[in-house]
Enzyme design. Structure first.
Site, mmCIF file in Angstrom:
data_model
loop_
_atom_site.group_PDB
_atom_site.id
_atom_site.type_symbol
_atom_site.label_atom_id
_atom_site.label_comp_id
_atom_site.label_asym_id
_atom_site.label_seq_id
_atom_site.Cartn_x
_atom_site.Cartn_y
_atom_site.Cartn_z
ATOM 1 N N SER A 29 -43.756 34.888 -10.339
ATOM 2 C CA SER A 29 -44.366 34.403 -11.495
ATOM 3 C C SER A 29 -43.513 33.032 -11.986
ATOM 4 O O SER A 29 -42.541 32.795 -11.152
ATOM 5 C CB SER A 29 -44.191 35.325 -12.624
ATOM 6 O OG SER A 29 -42.827 35.669 -12.758
ATOM 7 N N LYS A 71 -47.782 50.313 -2.866
ATOM 8 C CA LYS A 71 -46.425 49.718 -2.417
ATOM 9 C C LYS A 71 -45.363 49.989 -3.061
ATOM 10 O O LYS A 71 -45.369 50.206 -4.483
ATOM 11 C CB LYS A 71 -46.707 47.927 -2.692
ATOM 12 C CG LYS A 71 -45.460 47.125 -2.604
ATOM 13 C CD LYS A 71 -45.963 45.605 -2.723
ATOM 14 C CE LYS A 71 -44.752 44.712 -2.741
ATOM 15 N NZ LYS A 71 -45.293 43.389 -2.444
ATOM 16 N N GLU A 120 -48.282 49.421 -7.155
ATOM 17 C CA GLU A 120 -46.943 49.023 -6.926
ATOM 18 C C GLU A 120 -45.935 49.505 -7.805
ATOM 19 O O GLU A 120 -45.568 48.936 -8.948
ATOM 20 C CB GLU A 120 -46.699 47.395 -6.502
ATOM 21 C CG GLU A 120 -45.176 47.295 -6.430
ATOM 22 C CD GLU A 120 -44.947 45.867 -6.074
ATOM 23 O OE1 GLU A 120 -45.456 45.129 -6.451
ATOM 24 O OE2 GLU A 120 -43.563 45.358 -5.678
HETATM 25 P P1 13P Z 1 -39.579 41.800 -3.100
HETATM 26 O O1 13P Z 1 -39.712 42.050 -1.539
HETATM 27 O O2 13P Z 1 -38.800 40.462 -3.313
HETATM 28 O O3 13P Z 1 -39.120 42.708 -3.867
HETATM 29 O O4 13P Z 1 -40.996 41.394 -3.551
HETATM 30 C C1 13P Z 1 -42.050 42.142 -3.343
HETATM 31 C C2 13P Z 1 -42.782 41.807 -4.473
HETATM 32 O O5 13P Z 1 -44.080 41.610 -4.291
HETATM 33 C C3 13P Z 1 -42.476 42.393 -5.818
HETATM 34 O O6 13P Z 1 -43.411 42.674 -6.748
#
Ligand code: 13P
Length: 344
Positions: free
Chosen positions: A26, A221, A179
């Protein structure tokens, strides 16, 4: 898009030896990452940085898809033919995806906990993103571990938002990446992380069931099960692999086609070593892969530093990390692949 089309996107994202590049930072996040290297966070610099990443030669050998941010999905390539970024990725053999949440805010009455925003107007935004070329979506919820945290309310509020997001994505013909991230911050033990990850995943899958989300047409995720960053007793790689797989087996239905890991602030090499150990163990009902942001990008960003003269070396660094993680998915990553010494 039809159900078979969603399932074929899922399978393409999970192609053997390939993972997903998360490049969906972001505005505040990319500003922080740039600031650390004295790069100013202008639209032009953000576009140049991401174009440098995406035009890495042969990146699609190890990267199946890329998660974009709202600004990037609307940008065009600045060099060569000025085609839209999603079309440029598709041309290069990578599937464009989009982060659709609008970041986190403090949960009212729960001062240390966050709820992810962005459900208002999401149905219309999803239609627009599909027209812009996206084929999958991502929504991130964060769960913090602390003395009395997380609360059941925070877990359930975020699980419901994740489920509504996933249902809306499938309705729009987009594969949702669901996620829930359990944050590494804190001094908690790996056992506590496992307990919280287990409770969160059970709540998320309960909500996905209630909202009639088709598990075969989504990806999970989440993070590896780890000791908190400040925990004096850091679990070793074997313990991480064991706890992560045990936790997933107990909480993730076998109908889910794949689980992709976030890196969550682990160093790039440590994330790869742990990924390798987890994948090597094998014998799981889902495909395992990576969807790293920092653990793929950090070395490239440090080399690039905002200068086109460094682009080639930065791309080599990204390719190297993608390759190391691609090998880790097959359990074939060796520390010798790195030039530097690894300390875990
Ligand atoms: P990181 O692998 O840097 O944690 O980022 C992954 C991600 O998409 C966080 O939402």
């Amino acid at each position: 898009m039809t159900a078979p089309a969603l399932e074929s996107t899922v399978q393409a994202l999970l192609a053997s030896g390939k993972g997903i590049l998360a490049a969906d930072e972001s505005f505040p996040t990319i500003e922080n990452r740039f600031k650390a290297l004295n790069i100013s966070s202008t639209e032009e610099n953000r576009g140049a940085y991401r174009e440098m990443l995406f035009t890495t030669p042969r990146l699609s050998e190890f990267i199946s898809g890329v998660i974009l941010f709202d600004e990037t999905v609307r940008q065009r390539m600045a060099h060569g033919v000025p085609i839209p970024i999603p079309a440029a990725l598709t041309q290069r053999g990578m599937i464009p995806g989009i982060k659709v949440d609008k970041g986190t805010a403090y949960l009212a009455n729960f001062p240390c906990e966050k709820i992810t925003q962005g459900l208002d107007g999401l149905r219309d935004r999803l239609i627009e993103y599909r027209e812009l070329g996206a084929r999958f979506t991502k929504w991130r919820a964060v769960i913090a571990i602390g003395e009395h945290l997380p609360t059941r309310t925070c877990i359930e509020a975020n699980a419901n938002a994740l489920a509504l997001f996933a249902a809306l994505s499938q309705e729009a013909g987009l594969v949702p990446i669901v996620e829930p991230e359990i944050l590494m911050n804190g001094s908690h033990t790996i056992a506590r992380c496992e307990e919280v990850t287990n409770a969160t995943l059970k709540s998320v899958f309960g909500a996905l069931f209630e909202y009639r989300v088709v598990l075969e047409q989504m990806l999970l995720k989440t993070g590896m099960v780890l000791s908190g960053r400040e925990c004096p007793q850091q679990a070793d790689i074997a313990e991480v692999a064991e706890a992560t797989l045990r936790c997933f087996r107990r909480a993730v239905p076998a109908a889910v086609p794949g689980i992709v890991f976030l890196s969550g602030g682990q160093s790039d090499e440590v994330a790869t070593r742990r990924l390798n150990a987890i994948c090597k163990t094998g014998d799981v009902p889902w495909k395992l892969s990576f969807s790293f942001g920092r653990a793929l990008q950090s070395p490239a960003l440090k080399i690039w530093k905002g200068s086109p003269a460094n682009a080639e070396a930065a791309q080599a660094a990204l390719y190297h990390r993608a390759k190391c993680n691609g090998f880790a998915l097959q359990g074939k990553y060796f520390a010798q692949m790195e030039n530097t010494k690894i300390n875990v």
